[in-house]
Design a protein around this motif. Structure first.
Motif, PDB file in Angstrom:
ATOM      1  N   SER A   1       0.832  -1.203   0.000  1.00  0.00           N
ATOM      2  CA  SER A   1       0.000   0.000   0.000  1.00  0.00           C
ATOM      3  C   SER A   1       0.868   1.256   0.000  1.00  0.00           C
ATOM      4  O   SER A   1       2.071   1.217   0.275  1.00  0.00           O
ATOM      5  N   TYR A   2       0.205   2.393  -0.278  1.00  0.00           N
ATOM      6  CA  TYR A   2       0.911   3.674  -0.237  1.00  0.00           C
ATOM      7  C   TYR A   2       1.328   4.041   1.188  1.00  0.00           C
ATOM      8  O   TYR A   2       2.230   4.857   1.378  1.00  0.00           O
ATOM      9  N   ASP A   3       0.653   3.458   2.177  1.00  0.00           N
ATOM     10  CA  ASP A   3       0.991   3.774   3.570  1.00  0.00           C
ATOM     11  C   ASP A   3       2.387   3.278   3.953  1.00  0.00           C
ATOM     12  O   ASP A   3       3.022   3.836   4.852  1.00  0.00           O
ATOM     13  N   ALA A   4       2.850   2.224   3.304  1.00  0.00           N
ATOM     14  CA  ALA A   4       4.164   1.650   3.627  1.00  0.00           C
ATOM     15  C   ALA A   4       5.240   2.437   2.887  1.00  0.00           C
ATOM     16  O   ALA A   4       5.782   2.026   1.865  1.00  0.00           O
ATOM     17  N   THR A   5       5.553   3.603   3.417  1.00  0.00           N
ATOM     18  CA  THR A   5       6.559   4.476   2.808  1.00  0.00           C
ATOM     19  C   THR A   5       7.964   4.035   3.214  1.00  0.00           C
ATOM     20  O   THR A   5       8.146   3.242   4.145  1.00  0.00           O
ATOM     21  N   THR A   6       8.935   4.590   2.535  1.00  0.00           N
ATOM     22  CA  THR A   6      10.327   4.272   2.865  1.00  0.00           C
ATOM     23  C   THR A   6      10.627   4.586   4.324  1.00  0.00           C
ATOM     24  O   THR A   6      11.253   3.780   5.032  1.00  0.00           O
TER      25      THR A   6
ATOM     26  N   ALA B   1      10.642  -4.117  -2.037  1.00  0.00           N
ATOM     27  CA  ALA B   1      12.074  -3.922  -1.821  1.00  0.00           C
ATOM     28  C   ALA B   1      12.537  -2.572  -2.354  1.00  0.00           C
ATOM     29  O   ALA B   1      13.435  -1.942  -1.779  1.00  0.00           O
ATOM     30  N   ALA B   2      11.921  -2.110  -3.446  1.00  0.00           N
ATOM     31  CA  ALA B   2      12.309  -0.825  -4.024  1.00  0.00           C
ATOM     32  C   ALA B   2      12.009   0.337  -3.083  1.00  0.00           C
ATOM     33  O   ALA B   2      12.605   1.416  -3.216  1.00  0.00           O
ATOM     34  N   LYS B   3      11.108   0.125  -2.128  1.00  0.00           N
ATOM     35  CA  LYS B   3      10.792   1.174  -1.148  1.00  0.00           C
ATOM     36  C   LYS B   3      11.715   1.109   0.069  1.00  0.00           C
ATOM     37  O   LYS B   3      11.725   2.051   0.877  1.00  0.00           O
ATOM     38  N   CYS B   4      12.437   0.016   0.242  1.00  0.00           N
ATOM     39  CA  CYS B   4      13.327  -0.151   1.395  1.00  0.00           C
ATOM     40  C   CYS B   4      14.667   0.522   1.121  1.00  0.00           C
ATOM     41  O   CYS B   4      15.182   0.458  -0.005  1.00  0.00           O
ATOM     42  N   ARG B   5      15.230   1.108   2.134  1.00  0.00           N
ATOM     43  CA  ARG B   5      16.525   1.769   1.958  1.00  0.00           C
ATOM     44  C   ARG B   5      17.407   1.489   3.164  1.00  0.00           C
ATOM     45  O   ARG B   5      17.000   1.710   4.311  1.00  0.00           O
ATOM     46  N   VAL B   6      18.613   0.997   2.894  1.00  0.00           N
ATOM     47  CA  VAL B   6      19.592   0.741   3.949  1.00  0.00           C
ATOM     48  C   VAL B   6      20.905   1.362   3.489  1.00  0.00           C
ATOM     49  O   VAL B   6      21.497   0.908   2.501  1.00  0.00           O
TER      50      VAL B   6
ATOM     51  N   ASP C   1      15.680 -13.243  -1.301  1.00  0.00           N
ATOM     52  CA  ASP C   1      16.777 -12.880  -0.404  1.00  0.00           C
ATOM     53  C   ASP C   1      16.911 -11.362  -0.305  1.00  0.00           C
ATOM     54  O   ASP C   1      17.088 -10.806   0.786  1.00  0.00           O
ATOM     55  N   HIS C   2      16.845 -10.702  -1.450  1.00  0.00           N
ATOM     56  CA  HIS C   2      16.988  -9.250  -1.458  1.00  0.00           C
ATOM     57  C   HIS C   2      15.842  -8.587  -0.698  1.00  0.00           C
ATOM     58  O   HIS C   2      16.061  -7.706   0.140  1.00  0.00           O
ATOM     59  N   PHE C   3      14.621  -9.014  -0.954  1.00  0.00           N
ATOM     60  CA  PHE C   3      13.450  -8.457  -0.277  1.00  0.00           C
ATOM     61  C   PHE C   3      13.539  -8.661   1.231  1.00  0.00           C
ATOM     62  O   PHE C   3      13.356  -7.718   2.020  1.00  0.00           O
ATOM     63  N   CYS C   4      13.789  -9.882   1.653  1.00  0.00           N
ATOM     64  CA  CYS C   4      13.793 -10.194   3.091  1.00  0.00           C
ATOM     65  C   CYS C   4      14.877  -9.421   3.825  1.00  0.00           C
ATOM     66  O   CYS C   4      14.646  -8.879   4.918  1.00  0.00           O
ATOM     67  N   ALA C   5      16.060  -9.352   3.247  1.00  0.00           N
ATOM     68  CA  ALA C   5      17.155  -8.642   3.902  1.00  0.00           C
ATOM     69  C   ALA C   5      16.857  -7.153   4.021  1.00  0.00           C
ATOM     70  O   ALA C   5      17.030  -6.553   5.091  1.00  0.00           O
ATOM     71  N   LYS C   6      16.412  -6.544   2.941  1.00  0.00           N
ATOM     72  CA  LYS C   6      16.172  -5.105   2.971  1.00  0.00           C
ATOM     73  C   LYS C   6      15.040  -4.763   3.937  1.00  0.00           C
ATOM     74  O   LYS C   6      15.091  -3.746   4.632  1.00  0.00           O
ATOM     75  N   LEU C   7      13.998  -5.596   3.987  1.00  0.00           N
ATOM     76  CA  LEU C   7      12.895  -5.341   4.905  1.00  0.00           C
ATOM     77  C   LEU C   7      13.354  -5.428   6.364  1.00  0.00           C
ATOM     78  O   LEU C   7      12.839  -4.733   7.232  1.00  0.00           O
TER      79      LEU C   7
ATOM     80  N   LEU D   1      16.706  -7.070 -10.169  1.00  0.00           N
ATOM     81  CA  LEU D   1      17.305  -6.615  -8.916  1.00  0.00           C
ATOM     82  C   LEU D   1      17.587  -5.118  -8.928  1.00  0.00           C
ATOM     83  O   LEU D   1      17.427  -4.440  -7.909  1.00  0.00           O
ATOM     84  N   VAL D   2      18.010  -4.581 -10.061  1.00  0.00           N
ATOM     85  CA  VAL D   2      18.220  -3.134 -10.122  1.00  0.00           C
ATOM     86  C   VAL D   2      16.886  -2.417  -9.990  1.00  0.00           C
ATOM     87  O   VAL D   2      16.786  -1.384  -9.313  1.00  0.00           O
ATOM     88  N   SER D   3      15.837  -2.964 -10.586  1.00  0.00           N
ATOM     89  CA  SER D   3      14.500  -2.394 -10.400  1.00  0.00           C
ATOM     90  C   SER D   3      14.087  -2.435  -8.936  1.00  0.00           C
ATOM     91  O   SER D   3      13.387  -1.541  -8.455  1.00  0.00           O
TER      92      SER D   3
END
Length: 475
Positions: A115-120, A151-156, A362-368, A397-399
């Motif tokens: 959803s839009y509520d789950a912001t970075t 994952a694209a919304k996650c930032r580390v 793997d990418h999704f789980c780690a970033k979350l 993955l780049v996306s």
């Protein structure tokens, strides 16, 4: 939500049961639900954990979607009493951070993430409140598109001499391995990679031999090269963590400590480590104070199938136990973590479909979970995959906003004997997605005369001044 009129609620049918298509499907415990809900993969079949049919897999996903997230705080899939990774997960859980989603089921959590509520910003604050099992669970009821979108919304963001994970950036590990650890050969491959603009995440060597003197020799060589050209990056010789500690004690100019990690105490013992030795290594590396823009000094590598290959998966499916490794990584604030997604072999990820799915999981789980994840987009030559499949995964993955990708000369690692990405692959991705390297490294490329007027890296023969300086390097 994964719910239809044909699927009765858990309260009606029992704790882990569902009526689907006129047939009742029951699962003995949470661990079994997680395993049966996983997308098909050869490792789970090898371990006898996979769903027996697609119908059972779908039923497990219905059950999983209705499980409250709080359940994962009360039902350990690996016992607390005899596994230090479980103790780390439980004892470090941030209840306050978990609060905004604590009332949700797994299915509701999926809907909220999309959803839009789950912001970075909200996802960053949420990360300490999530456990690996929660994150693995929600990934199992998500399509590939969902994994990418969230994952694209996650930032580390992490830093040492360069800053990794900033929005709109794509970093790379330059991997100049050599079958005999010949310093001249490694230096040649490194200079070649630098002319393609690789190495802003790390210049990282997998040594052919793991002994202290060999490690120190390569660390010294890379540090001299870095200082000679004033390169704003970090180097790493991917020796065992105890070898790195010994190298520090000998006065080696070590930047990052590396270690492969897994999701159970037993699997980590198979690697010859525990949490205490990782803490010792982190403290030793921090004591050197070699970072200029940050102090993230650890580098971890993971991969689905590692725990199973060691016979230490504790009856947990390979994707869930892999995600538990990210709790280990998170505890030590690493600069870099990457999954070597297709490296372990077809016994665990049989073909390109399984490899691509695992890389996105793997990418999704780690970033979350708040882990700075990159990926080695790779496969072994006996897997049912080829370089076209890796092209697909690297674009996905780049996306999804991966922090970095691994590159090797010509996409063929001559020491580890597997296929990865080539230097020019990341060059093309940076141009196509308009994602330059880390800012400190990008500025260095400009100072070296290696960028055109648009800020793009030209072919190496167009970067004549830098090429001449590199080729004249003798050490």
């Amino acid at each position: 939500m994964l719910r239809t009129e044909a699927a009765h609620t858990l309260a009606v049918m029992g704790k882990y049961s569902v009526l689907l298509g006129g047939q009742r499907h029951s699962f003995s415990d949470l661990k079994t639900v997680l395993a049966c809900a996983s997308p098909q993969r050869s490792g789970d079949s090898l371990a006898g954990l996979a769903a027996e049919s697609n119908e059972q897999r779908v039923a497990a996903r219905y059950v999983l979607a209705d499980i409250p997230l709080k359940t994962f705080l009360n039902e350990a899939i690996v016992p607390y009493e005899d596994d230090e990774v479980t103790r780390l997960i439980v004892d470090s859980h941030d209840a306050e951070a978990f609060g905004p989603v604590s009332h949700m089921t797994v299915g509701q959590f999926r809907d909220w993430l999309l959803s839009y509520d789950a912001t970075t910003e909200r996802l960053i604050r949420l990360a300490p409140g999530l456990t690996p099992e929660m994150v693995a669970a929600v990934s199992k009821i998500m399509r590939n598109h969902d994994l990418i979108a969230v994952a694209a919304k996650c930032r580390v963001v992490t830093a040492f001499r360069s800053t990794i994970g900033l929005p709109g950036r794509l970093a790379s590990r330059l991997q100049p391995n050599h079958p005999t650890d010949d310093p001249a050969g490694i230096a040649g491959s490194t200079l070649d990679g630098l002319m393609f603009g690789m190495g802003d995440a790390v210049i990282g060597i997998n040594p052919a031999t793991d002994n202290v003197q060999a490690c120190v020799t390569l660390i010294d060589m890379l540090d001299r090269l870095r200082q000679r050209f004033d390169i704003p990056t970090q180097s790493c010789v991917l020796s065992h963590v105890t070898t790195s500690i010994a190298a520090i004690e000998r006065g080696a100019p070590l930047d990052l400590v590396f270690q492969s990690i897994a999701g159970t105490e037993a699997a980590n013992r198979g690697f010859g480590i525990d949490l205490a030795v990782l803490a010792e290594a982190q403290e030793a590396a921090l004591s050197l104070k070699r970072g200029t823009v940050g102090d993230n000094v650890m580098y971890f590598e993971t991969g689905q199938g590692a725990a199973l290959s060691a016979g230490a998966h504790r009856g947990v499916d390979q994707q869930t136990v892999e995600t538990r490794a990210y709790a280990v990584a998170r505890a030590f604030k690493p600069l870099l973590v990457n999954t070597v997604v297709g490296f372990i072999g077809p016994e665990y990820l049989y073909d390109s479909k399984q490899i691509i799915r695992a890389g996105l999981e793997d990418h999704f789980c780690a970033k979350l979970l708040g882990v700075p994840m990159g990926v080695d987009v790779c496969y072994t030559n006996h897997a049912e995959a080829d370089q076209d499949d890796m092209d697909t995964l690297m674009f996905l993955l780049v996306s999804a906003g991966t922090n970095f990708l691994i590159t090797v000369p010509g996409s063929d690692d001559v020491m580890l004997n597997y296929q990865s990405l080539a230097y020019h692959d990341v060059v093309s991705l940076r141009h196509l997605f308009n994602k330059p390297p880390a800012p400190e490294f990008e500025a260095w490329l400009g100072r070296m005369g290696m960028l055109d007027e648009a800020g793009h890296l030209p072919p190496p023969d167009a970067a004549a001044p830098a090429a001449r300086r590199f080729l004249e390097y003798q050490d």
